[in-house]
Scaffold this active site. Structure first.
Site, short mmCIF file in Angstrom:
data_model
loop_
_atom_site.label_atom_id
_atom_site.label_comp_id
_atom_site.label_asym_id
_atom_site.label_seq_id
_atom_site.Cartn_x
_atom_site.Cartn_y
_atom_site.Cartn_z
N LYS A 96 0.83 -1.21 0.00
CA LYS A 96 0.00 0.00 0.00
C LYS A 96 0.87 1.26 0.00
O LYS A 96 2.09 1.19 0.17
CB LYS A 96 -0.91 -0.03 1.22
CG LYS A 96 -1.89 -1.20 1.21
CD LYS A 96 -2.70 -1.19 2.50
CE LYS A 96 -3.67 -2.34 2.56
NZ LYS A 96 -4.47 -2.30 3.80
N ASN A 115 -1.32 -0.22 7.30
CA ASN A 115 -0.81 -1.54 7.67
C ASN A 115 0.03 -2.21 6.58
O ASN A 115 0.12 -3.42 6.50
CB ASN A 115 -1.94 -2.44 8.15
CG ASN A 115 -2.97 -2.75 7.08
OD1 ASN A 115 -2.84 -2.34 5.94
ND2 ASN A 115 -3.99 -3.48 7.46
N TYR A 153 -12.35 -2.40 -3.37
CA TYR A 153 -12.91 -2.44 -2.01
C TYR A 153 -14.44 -2.49 -2.01
O TYR A 153 -15.07 -2.07 -1.04
CB TYR A 153 -12.42 -1.22 -1.22
CG TYR A 153 -10.97 -1.32 -0.83
CD1 TYR A 153 -10.51 -2.36 -0.03
CD2 TYR A 153 -10.04 -0.37 -1.25
CE1 TYR A 153 -9.18 -2.46 0.33
CE2 TYR A 153 -8.71 -0.46 -0.89
CZ TYR A 153 -8.28 -1.51 -0.10
OH TYR A 153 -6.97 -1.60 0.26
N GLU A 161 -9.28 -10.09 -7.73
CA GLU A 161 -8.32 -8.99 -7.60
C GLU A 161 -7.25 -9.05 -8.68
O GLU A 161 -6.85 -8.00 -9.22
CB GLU A 161 -7.71 -9.01 -6.20
CG GLU A 161 -8.73 -8.66 -5.13
CD GLU A 161 -8.24 -8.86 -3.71
OE1 GLU A 161 -8.81 -8.22 -2.82
OE2 GLU A 161 -7.30 -9.66 -3.48
#
Length: 150
Positions: free
Chosen positions: A9, A112, A49, A126
């Site tokens: 991320k 995270n 998401y 995904e």
């Protein structure tokens, strides 16, 4: 062979942890079959998401994941989905075991470091969102016989 989707991320990219994350998975024996650095747009973020749409944190999640570049990858190996999840650690870094990626580098549930598919079905979805068919590379590693029994 099983495949999973992993994404470092924006916080992991900004902190220079892409190489560390890849190294951990490769040392475990997983094969990298696709990798790209990209800046996710809002549309892709919302599709990625989708399961969280309508939840109070959805807009912040989309805002965060589009705030900087991410490193998206596909890993291949036996039981790769569950093993990668274990190696990442709990979603909340404070609850992640020491030695896991999040337990070592995670700061906050919203920062995270890494995302990994939670099931084979999620992985397929995904991977399809982030990679075209021709972007997954099929190859044989010389060390595969030393990792897997035939």
């Amino acid at each position: 062979m099983d495949r999973t989707f992993v994404m470092v991320k924006p916080d992991g990219v900004q902190r220079g942890l892409v190489g560390e994350v890849i190294t951990r998975f490769e040392r475990r024996g997983f094969k990298l079959v696709a990798l790209k650095l990209l800046w996710i747009d809002r549309g892709l973020a919302e599709r990625h998401y989708e399961e969280h749409r309508g939840k109070p944190f959805f807009d912040e999640l989309v805002r965060y994941i589009t705030s900087g570049p991410v490193a998206a990858m596909v890993l291949e190996g036996r039981e790769v989905v569950t093993t990668v999840r274990e190696m990442m650690g709990a979603t909340q870094p404070a609850k992640a075991l020491p030695g896991t990626i999040r337990g070592t580098y995670g700061i906050d549930v919203g920062r995270n470091i890494v995302h990994g598919s939670d099931s084979a079905a999620s992985a397929a979805r995904e991977i399809g969102l982030f990679f075209a068919d021709g972007e997954l590379i099929e190859y044989e590693r010389a060390l595969d016989p030393w990792i897997y029994e035939r």
